[in-house]
Motif scaffolding. Structure first.
Motif, PDB file in Angstrom:
ATOM      1  N   ARG A 266     116.217  15.146  11.803  1.00  0.00           N
ATOM      2  CA  ARG A 266     114.794  14.856  11.979  1.00  0.00           C
ATOM      3  C   ARG A 266     114.017  15.502  10.839  1.00  0.00           C
ATOM      4  NH1 ARG A 266     112.521  17.258  16.899  1.00  0.00           N
ATOM      5  NH2 ARG A 266     110.803  15.787  16.589  1.00  0.00           N
TER       6      ARG A 266
ATOM      7  N   ILE B 224     110.210  16.182   9.716  1.00  0.00           N
ATOM      8  CA  ILE B 224     108.869  16.234  10.304  1.00  0.00           C
ATOM      9  C   ILE B 224     107.898  16.777   9.262  1.00  0.00           C
ATOM     10  CG2 ILE B 224     107.469  17.181  12.189  1.00  0.00           C
ATOM     11  CD1 ILE B 224     110.217  17.701  13.627  1.00  0.00           C
TER      12      ILE B 224
ATOM     13  N   THR C 177     117.161  19.681  11.572  1.00  0.00           N
ATOM     14  CA  THR C 177     115.733  19.477  11.782  1.00  0.00           C
ATOM     15  C   THR C 177     114.997  20.230  10.685  1.00  0.00           C
ATOM     16  OG1 THR C 177     115.966  19.247  14.171  1.00  0.00           O
ATOM     17  CG2 THR C 177     113.795  19.851  13.333  1.00  0.00           C
TER      18      THR C 177
ATOM     19  N   ARG D  34     111.169  20.896   9.227  1.00  0.00           N
ATOM     20  CA  ARG D  34     109.745  20.799   9.534  1.00  0.00           C
ATOM     21  C   ARG D  34     108.941  21.300   8.325  1.00  0.00           C
ATOM     22  NH1 ARG D  34     107.374  20.358  14.499  1.00  0.00           N
ATOM     23  NH2 ARG D  34     109.341  20.924  15.523  1.00  0.00           N
TER      24      ARG D  34
ATOM     25  N   GLY E 216     112.392  25.693   8.823  1.00  0.00           N
ATOM     26  CA  GLY E 216     110.996  25.735   9.226  1.00  0.00           C
ATOM     27  C   GLY E 216     110.049  25.656   8.044  1.00  0.00           C
ATOM     28  N   PRO E 217     108.748  25.622   8.345  1.00  0.00           N
ATOM     29  CA  PRO E 217     107.741  25.443   7.301  1.00  0.00           C
ATOM     30  C   PRO E 217     107.766  26.543   6.241  1.00  0.00           C
ATOM     31  CG  PRO E 217     106.792  25.110   9.483  1.00  0.00           C
ATOM     32  CD  PRO E 217     108.160  25.664   9.695  1.00  0.00           C
TER      33      PRO E 217
ATOM     34  N   GLU F 204     112.961  30.116   7.935  1.00  0.00           N
ATOM     35  CA  GLU F 204     111.553  29.738   7.830  1.00  0.00           C
ATOM     36  C   GLU F 204     110.851  30.692   6.880  1.00  0.00           C
ATOM     37  OE1 GLU F 204     107.661  29.640  10.811  1.00  0.00           O
ATOM     38  OE2 GLU F 204     109.650  29.196  11.607  1.00  0.00           O
TER      39      GLU F 204
END
Length: 358
Positions: A253, A255, A270, A272, A289-290, A306
């Motif tokens: 994914r 995002i 995933t 993000r 993560g971001p 992250e």
């Protein structure tokens, strides 16, 4: 108009990374910090650039940055044998500069403002020097300027206990050739260096036309790990678009704004954004993560990270807890024994191998 960019110094605040490389080449959003300065200068129409290098890291800077073709510029490298101060760097660059006005740009700074308006003001007002300033919360940690209501620079104070303002010197200066006479008139400071602030103060004392202007937008000094991570966050927030050039499988994914480079393979992950991932990476069973930047040829297996910067060729293999606020050097190898702590924070130099256990 010419420019010089200072790319020497030992980078002690970013060790252990800078034991093996130049601090100006540490990437922010997968681009060396130095290159942002070059691009800013070229976008202002200046293509004749001298880069001040040190004996320790100069060859690496030259090999990475090249002759300037990639930027549409001509780059000349100028060796500063000893870190003898910013004004000393100007002195040794004088044969390159000649009588030309010039921009001096510190190579570990990131500045959002375009230089065009400042250059126009410098030329329109026939100034001998123009310094760029930025309001800061802790002016005692910087060189600070005192200015009048018209922007005329009255005084410069280095790391004052009682600051005359909250306006810090950004590390971008515009000079006419009169700065060379001012440098010839000063003596080394208590730390044995020729200070550019002393040379500018000499121009002020001579009642030369010297002004200061505040930048618009952010200014980031990337000298420490947390500063570099903040710079990475700001650049990712403002510059990253969603571009997928590699291979992302159906179980993954993506995002938000995520850049995936050529030849990179994403398997059951995933991601993000904002995140940037370089070329020829392999990510499998990961959560990214971001505000994470992953350079070329990085391998991440069963990793959760992250707000981190992972440099070229690093490998994180089955570290089963979250990694945050970390800077991991080139070719570093990080893995974990079966038992693990609650949280991990790292600053890891190049070529390290680390195994975690209780």
């Amino acid at each position: 108009m010419k420019a010089i960019i200072l790319s020497g110094g030992k980078g002690t605040r970013l060790r252990p990374l800078t034991y093996t490389g130049a601090k100006q080449l540490v990437p922010v959003a997968n681009k060396p910090i130095l290159w942002y300065g070059i691009e800013s200068i070229v976008s202002a129409g200046i293509t004749d650039i001298g880069i001040i290098i040190s004996p320790e890291t100069g060859e690496e800077v030259k090999a990475k940055t090249g002759n300037g073709d990639r930027f549409g510029a001509r780059i000349e490298y100028i060796l500063q044998e000893q870190p003898a101060g910013l004004a000393h760097a100007v002195r040794i660059a004088q044969p390159f500069l000649g009588d030309s006005p010039f921009v001096m740009y510190l190579g570990d700074n990131l500045v959002q403002s375009d230089l065009d308006l400042f250059l126009e003001h410098f030329h329109a007002n026939s100034l001998d020097a123009l310094t760029l300033l930025c309001p800061v919360a802790n002016p005692s940690a910087f060189g600070v300027a005192k200015v009048d209501d018209n922007g005329r620079l009255l005084q410069l104070v280095e790391k004052p206990k009682d600051p005359p303002s909250n306006l810090a010197l950004v590390g971008v200066y515009i000079f006419n050739n009169t700065i060379h006479k001012a440098i010839d008139a000063i003596q080394p400071s208590a730390r044995g260096e020729l200070e550019i602030t002393d040379a500018i103060q000499t121009l002020i004392d001579w009642q030369s036309p010297v002004e200061a202007r505040q930048i618009r937008g952010w200014w980031l000094d990337t000298g420490k790990k947390d500063d570099l991570l903040e710079a990475n966050r700001v650049i990712l927030d403002s510059c990253i678009d969603c571009q997928i050039h590699g291979e992302v499988d159906d179980q993954s994914r993506i995002i938000g704004r995520v850049h995936v480079g050529e030849g990179t393979k994403i398997v059951n992950c995933t991601i993000r954004g904002p995140v940037t991932i370089g070329d020829h990476c392999h990510l499998e069973n990961c959560f990214i993560g971001p505000y994470t930047s992953i350079a070329d040829r990085v391998t991440l297996i069963e990793a959760d990270l992250e707000h981190s910067v992972i440099l070229q060729g690093a490998k994180v293999d089955r570290v089963h807890h979250r990694i945050v606020d970390s800077l991991i050097g080139q070719r570093a190898y990080l893995t974990e024994a079966p038992r693990r702590p609650k949280a991990l924070r790292f600053m890891i130099g190049d070529d390290c191998q680390i195994e975690l256990s209780n």
